[in-house]
Design an enzyme around this catalytic site. Structure first.
Site, mmCIF file in Angstrom:
data_model
loop_
_atom_site.group_PDB
_atom_site.id
_atom_site.type_symbol
_atom_site.label_atom_id
_atom_site.label_comp_id
_atom_site.label_asym_id
_atom_site.label_seq_id
_atom_site.Cartn_x
_atom_site.Cartn_y
_atom_site.Cartn_z
ATOM 1 N N ARG A 124 0.833 -1.211 0.000
ATOM 2 C CA ARG A 124 0.000 0.000 0.000
ATOM 3 C C ARG A 124 0.870 1.265 0.000
ATOM 4 N NH1 ARG A 124 -0.492 4.653 2.694
ATOM 5 N NH2 ARG A 124 -0.065 3.581 4.664
ATOM 6 N N CYS B 115 4.716 9.121 0.536
ATOM 7 C CA CYS B 115 3.335 9.573 0.389
ATOM 8 C C CYS B 115 3.235 10.527 -0.795
ATOM 9 C CB CYS B 115 2.878 10.280 1.660
ATOM 10 S SG CYS B 115 1.211 10.922 1.521
#
Ligand SMILES: CC(C)(COP(=O)([O-])OP(=O)([O-])OC[C@H]1O[C@@H](n2cnc3c(N)ncnc32)[C@H](O)[C@@H]1OP(=O)([O-])[O-])[C@@H](O)C(=O)NCCC(=O)NCCSC(=O)C[C@@](C)(O)CC(=O)[O-]
Length: 298
Positions: A15, A240
């Site tokens: 993820r 991110c």
């Protein structure tokens, strides 16, 4: 405080690791990565996220990934869900554990999930209710706990406030994210000290990015503070998309090597983990971000 004898590693490679990759990655390749990580002995794998595909295109196939992985007994396969729509998608895909994610910084909250911190917490309330009704456990994240790419320094009391809100609404554990990796061991210990006045230490997890090369030191500092759950990413994949300059998460191989050296049990096979990491790096055509993996290849 004595070091814990057991540590749980939360593998976020599929993820957090893959969400930032620009090139398309097939469902089959994501499935292979998750299955490799299951075989290596990880007990918790964050498989994907049910977020807007316009915001994070790479996570668009998460339902297909969940449908195709070989789920092993005793392993938690989790997904990120930013709102009720995401939770419903996860539920339909058979996901048994989800995570909601907030930030300690207003600017990051806006950039990442397009709302203020308090709006995000309000959005999580129906997610928590639906999760409870369906017997789904919810983990919480707080981003930017040791610095924000937009707002700079973050007050530990602000982190404690957001973490305590997530805990109070029913998150069984709150992961403290050093999203841009600027934290140092001293700041980490101070943060845990402040946050643990609101949430028991055994309900906290550490999520360190290695941008400034501080991640392992911060994990060791957290161990000294009694934290025993850490998020990490195979081969140090990741970053991110809404935190410019945030390099990979701390690599699972490097954390495991350190924990093995400390005699702390995780149940993970280092060699199999290195193979899993190298396979995905070869596939992505990128350097392996794990120093341990690189050292073992020479
Ligand atoms: C939260 C939103 C959706 C708000 O985005 P928004 O644009 O404000 O949402 P909206 O409610 O106005 O809806 C806009 C469109 O998105 C759709 N939509 C709405 N929700 C969903 C959903 N769940 N799944 C799929 N689609 C969704 C919705 O249906 C609509 O579609 P349209 O009518 O335009 O076709 C958006 O900002 C988003 O998806 N953000 C996700 C960002 C993200 O995934 N970031 C990375 C994860 S966080 C992280 O990495 C940090 C962490 C956890 O690792 C810890 C650390 O290191 O700090």
């Amino acid at each position: 405080m004595p070091l814990p004898s057991n540590v749980r590693l939360v593998e976020v490679g599929p993820r957090d690791g893959l969400q930032n990759e620009k090139q398309p990655i097939s469902v089959a390749d994501k499935v292979r990565l998750v299955d490799d990580l299951s075989s290596a002995g990880l007990s918790y794998i964050e498989v994907g996220s049910f977020v807007s595909p316009k915001w994070v295109p790479q996570m668009a196939g998460s339902a297909e990934v969940f449908a195709q992985i070989q789920q092993q007994p005793g392993i938690t396969y989790a997904a990120l869900t930013p709102n009720l729509k995401g939770f419903e998608g996860a539920l339909a895909a058979g996901v048994k554990e989800v995570a909601v994610f907030a930030a300690a910084s207003e600017a990051f909250s806006q950039k990442n999930i397009n709302c203020s911190i308090s709006e995000s917490l309000e959005r999580f309330v129906p997610v928590m209710e639906a999760a409870k009704a369906n017997g789904i456990r919810v983990r919480g994240y707080v981003s930017c706990v040791l610095g924000c790419p937009y707002d700079g320094a973050i007050d530990p009391q602000q982190v404690a406030h957001v973490a305590a809100e997530l805990f109070a609404m029913g998150c069984y554990e709150v992961s403290l994210g050093d999203t841009i990796g600027t934290g140092t061991p001293g700041a980490t210990r101070q943060l845990i000290d402040v946050v643990s006045a609101r949430i028991p230490r055994d309900k906290l997890a550490g999520h360190f990015h290695d941008t400034y090369g501080q991640a392992l030191a911060n994990i060791y500092a957290s161990l000294l503070e009694g934290v025993s759950v850490f998020d990490s990413s195979v081969a140090g994949l990741g970053g991110c998309p809404y935190a410019k300059g945030a390099s990979g998460n701390v690599s699972t191989e490097d954390v495991l090597y350190m924990l093995n050296g400390l005699g702390i049990n995780t149940g993970i096979d280092l060699d199999q983990l290195i193979s899993a990491g190298q396979r995905i790096c070869t596939l992505l055509g990128r350097d392996n971000g794990s120093r341990v993996a690189r050292a073992r290849q020479h």
